[in-house]
Design a protein around this motif. Structure first.
Motif, PDB file in Angstrom:
ATOM      1  N   LEU A  26     -32.876 -27.116   7.717  1.00 39.26           N
ATOM      2  CA  LEU A  26     -34.338 -27.149   7.852  1.00 39.26           C
ATOM      3  C   LEU A  26     -34.947 -27.799   6.469  1.00 39.26           C
ATOM      4  N   GLY A  27     -34.480 -27.266   5.486  1.00 34.17           N
ATOM      5  CA  GLY A  27     -35.105 -27.837   4.293  1.00 34.17           C
ATOM      6  C   GLY A  27     -34.507 -29.196   3.960  1.00 34.17           C
ATOM      7  N   ARG A  28     -33.318 -29.322   4.424  1.00 31.74           N
ATOM      8  CA  ARG A  28     -32.869 -30.909   4.217  1.00 31.74           C
ATOM      9  C   ARG A  28     -33.594 -31.722   5.090  1.00 31.74           C
ATOM     10  N   LEU A  29     -33.960 -31.487   6.270  1.00 31.67           N
ATOM     11  CA  LEU A  29     -34.501 -32.274   7.167  1.00 31.67           C
ATOM     12  C   LEU A  29     -35.892 -32.660   6.483  1.00 31.67           C
ATOM     13  N   VAL A  30     -36.614 -31.652   5.941  1.00 30.48           N
ATOM     14  CA  VAL A  30     -37.774 -31.824   5.267  1.00 30.48           C
ATOM     15  C   VAL A  30     -37.822 -32.677   3.892  1.00 30.48           C
ATOM     16  N   ARG A  31     -36.974 -32.277   3.287  1.00 27.78           N
ATOM     17  CA  ARG A  31     -36.744 -32.891   1.973  1.00 27.78           C
ATOM     18  C   ARG A  31     -36.266 -34.449   2.140  1.00 27.78           C
ATOM     19  N   GLU A  32     -35.447 -34.717   2.765  1.00 29.38           N
ATOM     20  CA  GLU A  32     -34.502 -35.974   2.933  1.00 29.38           C
ATOM     21  C   GLU A  32     -34.913 -36.964   4.098  1.00 29.38           C
TER      22      GLU A  32
END
Length: 156
Positions: free
Chosen positions: A115-121
């Motif tokens: 989820l963090g990667r989705l938001v950040r990237e």
């Protein structure tokens, strides 16, 4: 205008879309051919949008749900942002909302790291995205796409 019988048919189909036509006909007291004709008419006029299979997200490793508030600059880039967000398979819903944020997304991912990667990237870097806020769902008690159908629908 939708009559009582069509409302009954819609209620039945919302509970179980794969119910045999003969069973729907039995429940509403009509011939199967007449029920099929009504269903086709409801599809044709856009009352029934389609049919979907609900998959168990845990079986596919997608049990992490989150709601992401996306604030955009509003400088004409929203169409491009919406197109990019809609193309992400993790994004299940996009809503234009009132308040400080522009859009509310419902997303499904494998875990908080993904989820963090989705938001950040993939979300935050989109041109025109000013800020995001994420609410992680801890537990879901009810989730449905059913529409409440009351008798007032007859008058609309």
């Amino acid at each position: 205008m939708i009559d009582d019988i069509s409302l009954k048919i819609l209620r039945i189909l919302q509970k179980k879309a794969r119910i045999p036509n003969v069973e729907v006909a039995r429940q509403v007291g009509m011939a199967p051919s007449a029920v099929l004709e009504r269903i086709r008419k409801l599809e044709k006029i856009g009352i029934i949008d389609g049919y979907e299979v609900r998959l168990n997200p845990e079986r596919f490793g997608k049990s992490q749900v989150a709601f992401i508030h996306v604030h955009t600059s509003g400088n004409g880039t929203d169409k491009a942002i919406l197109k990019s967000l809609a193309a992400l398979p993790q994004v299940q819903e996009i809503h234009y909302v009132s308040g400080d944020d522009s859009y509310l997304l419902k997303v499904r991912e494998t875990d908080t790291k993904a989820l963090g990667r989705l938001v950040r990237e993939q979300i935050a870097p989109l041109g025109g995205v000013v800020a995001t806020r994420t609410a992680i769902v801890m537990n879901t008690f009810k989730e449905t796409a059913r529409i409440p159908i009351d008798d007032q629908a007859l008058n609309r």
